[in-house]
Motif scaffolding. Structure first.
Motif, PDB file in Angstrom:
ATOM      1  N   ASP A 105      19.290  11.614  33.185  1.00 52.02           N
ATOM      2  CA  ASP A 105      19.257  10.190  33.350  1.00 52.02           C
ATOM      3  C   ASP A 105      17.957   9.446  32.138  1.00 52.02           C
ATOM      4  N   GLY A 106      16.842  11.096  31.510  1.00 53.23           N
ATOM      5  CA  GLY A 106      15.907  11.092  31.425  1.00 53.23           C
ATOM      6  C   GLY A 106      14.579  11.470  32.439  1.00 53.23           C
ATOM      7  N   ARG A 107      15.084  11.078  33.861  1.00 57.09           N
ATOM      8  CA  ARG A 107      13.981  10.675  34.569  1.00 57.09           C
ATOM      9  C   ARG A 107      14.112  12.043  35.411  1.00 57.09           C
ATOM     10  N   ARG A 108      12.736  12.603  35.732  1.00 58.04           N
ATOM     11  CA  ARG A 108      12.373  13.636  37.032  1.00 58.04           C
ATOM     12  C   ARG A 108      12.954  13.468  38.146  1.00 58.04           C
ATOM     13  N   ILE A 109      13.486  14.566  38.939  1.00 55.02           N
ATOM     14  CA  ILE A 109      14.065  14.940  40.255  1.00 55.02           C
ATOM     15  C   ILE A 109      14.851  15.714  40.119  1.00 55.02           C
ATOM     16  N   ASN A 110      14.001  16.137  41.895  1.00 55.03           N
ATOM     17  CA  ASN A 110      14.174  17.069  42.671  1.00 55.03           C
ATOM     18  C   ASN A 110      15.498  17.675  43.506  1.00 55.03           C
ATOM     19  N   SER A 111      15.970  18.727  42.440  1.00 56.20           N
ATOM     20  CA  SER A 111      17.363  18.596  42.604  1.00 56.20           C
ATOM     21  C   SER A 111      18.345  18.965  43.600  1.00 56.20           C
ATOM     22  N   CYS A 112      16.159  19.996  44.230  1.00 50.35           N
ATOM     23  CA  CYS A 112      17.283  20.418  46.111  1.00 50.35           C
ATOM     24  C   CYS A 112      17.533  18.540  46.942  1.00 50.35           C
ATOM     25  N   LEU A 113      17.258  17.635  46.704  1.00 52.97           N
ATOM     26  CA  LEU A 113      16.964  17.002  47.366  1.00 52.97           C
ATOM     27  C   LEU A 113      18.029  15.556  47.090  1.00 52.97           C
ATOM     28  N   SER A 114      18.769  16.198  46.327  1.00 46.75           N
ATOM     29  CA  SER A 114      19.694  14.585  45.487  1.00 46.75           C
ATOM     30  C   SER A 114      21.281  15.221  46.297  1.00 46.75           C
ATOM     31  N   LEU A 115      22.068  14.965  46.463  1.00 48.34           N
ATOM     32  CA  LEU A 115      23.431  15.112  46.349  1.00 48.34           C
ATOM     33  C   LEU A 115      23.952  14.925  45.083  1.00 48.34           C
ATOM     34  N   ALA A 116      25.070  16.155  44.857  1.00 51.61           N
ATOM     35  CA  ALA A 116      25.606  16.574  43.914  1.00 51.61           C
ATOM     36  C   ALA A 116      26.716  15.279  43.067  1.00 51.61           C
ATOM     37  N   ALA A 117      27.236  14.533  44.064  1.00 50.13           N
ATOM     38  CA  ALA A 117      28.294  13.293  44.147  1.00 50.13           C
ATOM     39  C   ALA A 117      27.399  12.043  43.845  1.00 50.13           C
ATOM     40  N   MET A 118      26.370  12.248  44.051  1.00 54.39           N
ATOM     41  CA  MET A 118      25.686  10.876  43.366  1.00 54.39           C
ATOM     42  C   MET A 118      25.399  10.668  41.874  1.00 54.39           C
ATOM     43  N   HIS A 119      25.977  11.835  41.433  1.00 49.85           N
ATOM     44  CA  HIS A 119      25.572  11.565  39.916  1.00 49.85           C
ATOM     45  C   HIS A 119      26.826  11.682  39.306  1.00 49.85           C
ATOM     46  N   GLU A 120      27.529  11.330  40.240  1.00 52.33           N
ATOM     47  CA  GLU A 120      29.037  11.554  38.466  1.00 52.33           C
ATOM     48  C   GLU A 120      28.791  10.033  37.132  1.00 52.33           C
ATOM     49  N   GLY A 121      28.330  10.468  36.315  1.00 55.73           N
ATOM     50  CA  GLY A 121      28.769   9.453  35.057  1.00 55.73           C
ATOM     51  C   GLY A 121      26.961   9.565  34.665  1.00 55.73           C
ATOM     52  N   ASP A 122      26.303   9.791  35.164  1.00 55.56           N
ATOM     53  CA  ASP A 122      24.732  10.697  34.512  1.00 55.56           C
ATOM     54  C   ASP A 122      24.850  11.436  33.652  1.00 55.56           C
ATOM     55  N   GLN A 123      24.049  11.886  33.549  1.00 58.37           N
ATOM     56  CA  GLN A 123      23.338  12.935  32.383  1.00 58.37           C
ATOM     57  C   GLN A 123      22.195  13.592  33.284  1.00 58.37           C
ATOM     58  N   VAL A 124      22.975  14.863  33.203  1.00 58.38           N
ATOM     59  CA  VAL A 124      21.841  16.124  33.384  1.00 58.38           C
ATOM     60  C   VAL A 124      21.550  16.350  33.043  1.00 58.38           C
ATOM     61  N   LYS A 125      19.825  16.927  32.422  1.00 56.99           N
ATOM     62  CA  LYS A 125      19.529  17.691  31.858  1.00 56.99           C
ATOM     63  C   LYS A 125      18.895  19.125  32.139  1.00 56.99           C
ATOM     64  N   THR A 126      19.273  20.481  32.336  1.00 52.94           N
ATOM     65  CA  THR A 126      18.442  21.476  33.113  1.00 52.94           C
ATOM     66  C   THR A 126      18.010  22.105  31.927  1.00 52.94           C
ATOM     67  N   ILE A 127      17.026  22.990  32.371  1.00 45.69           N
ATOM     68  CA  ILE A 127      16.522  23.743  31.245  1.00 45.69           C
ATOM     69  C   ILE A 127      17.011  24.673  30.093  1.00 45.69           C
TER      70      ILE A 127
END
Length: 232
Positions: A105-127
């Motif tokens: 959702d436009g904010r940077r996060i460390n994806s290794c520290l976040s569970l995938a199940a937490m991001h259902e409904g979010d907009q994820v952008k990768t390189i």
């Protein structure tokens, strides 16, 4: 000279002998049972009772991906191992190097520290989602990507995807007025000086030490003028 049982050189008493004999008898009777007892599972061994999967739909770079995941799966592993987007790198896997940085959702996060199940409904952008479609049906590099190429903001390239994702998130934070630890005025719009950029990007490590080039690429790709104002 005779030694009695209380004062002999080894001080072995009749009681000691009887106790030792009894102990051997008891241990001999339970040893077979111990030999056939089920050994505890080794650390890290797969437990079939823990093989739980849950449905998770991730929206990555504008596309939905319906997955069945172990609830402990990190966002990084979901991206790399289940969706096949390997641009986000696994460096330390402890949130210390920034190689796995993505935008949520436009904010940077460390994806290794976040569970995938937490991001259902979010907009994820990768390189992989940074390139811009062009009229010819292909893609042009995002301005920050192009600036990293122009300023040689990488060497081995392992950290580059995280650096670029973090750069985009950082520029948005600065443009919104968010101060950093080195901001002289916490109420004024921050100016992206070299010191500001270095502080704001300090969570992304470049082990090749291409930091001067990375700072130059961010200023160029982000439209930062000589006074530190963001024009893009």
């Amino acid at each position: 000279m005779d030694m009695d049982e209380e004062h002999g050189p080894f001080r072995v008493s009749r009681r000691t002998v009887l106790e030792g004999t009894a102990a051997v008898a008891v241990l001999g009777s339970i040893a077979p049972d111990l030999a056939h007892a089920e050994a505890p599972p080794l650390p890290g061994a797969r437990d079939p009772n823990l093989s739980v999967r849950i449905p998770v739909t991730l929206t990555v770079n504008g596309k939905d991906h319906a997955l069945n995941l172990d609830p402990r799966t990190t966002l990084l592993d979901a991206l790399r191992e289940h969706i096949g987007l390997t641009g986000s790198k696994k460096g330390c896997d402890h949130g210390q190097c920034g190689a796995c940085t993505v935008l949520v959702d436009g904010r940077r996060i460390n994806s290794c520290l976040s569970l995938a199940a937490m991001h259902e409904g979010d907009q994820v952008k990768t390189i992989e989602g940074f390139a811009v479609p062009n009229a010819a049906g292909g893609h042009d590099l995002h301005p920050i990507q192009a600036a990293f190429v122009h300023h040689d903001g990488y060497q081995c390239g392992y950290c580059t995807s995280g650096q670029i994702c973090s750069s985009a998130g950082m520029l948005a934070e600065a443009k919104s007025g968010a101060p950093s630890f080195v901001s002289a005025d916490l109420t004024a719009s921050p100016r992206l000086t070299d010191a500001e950029i270095r502080e704001r990007m300090s969570g992304n490590i470049c082990r090749c030490a291409a930091y001067p080039n990375i700072v130059a690429a961010i200023k160029d790709g982000g439209g930062v003028d000589p006074d530190g104002e963001i024009s893009l």
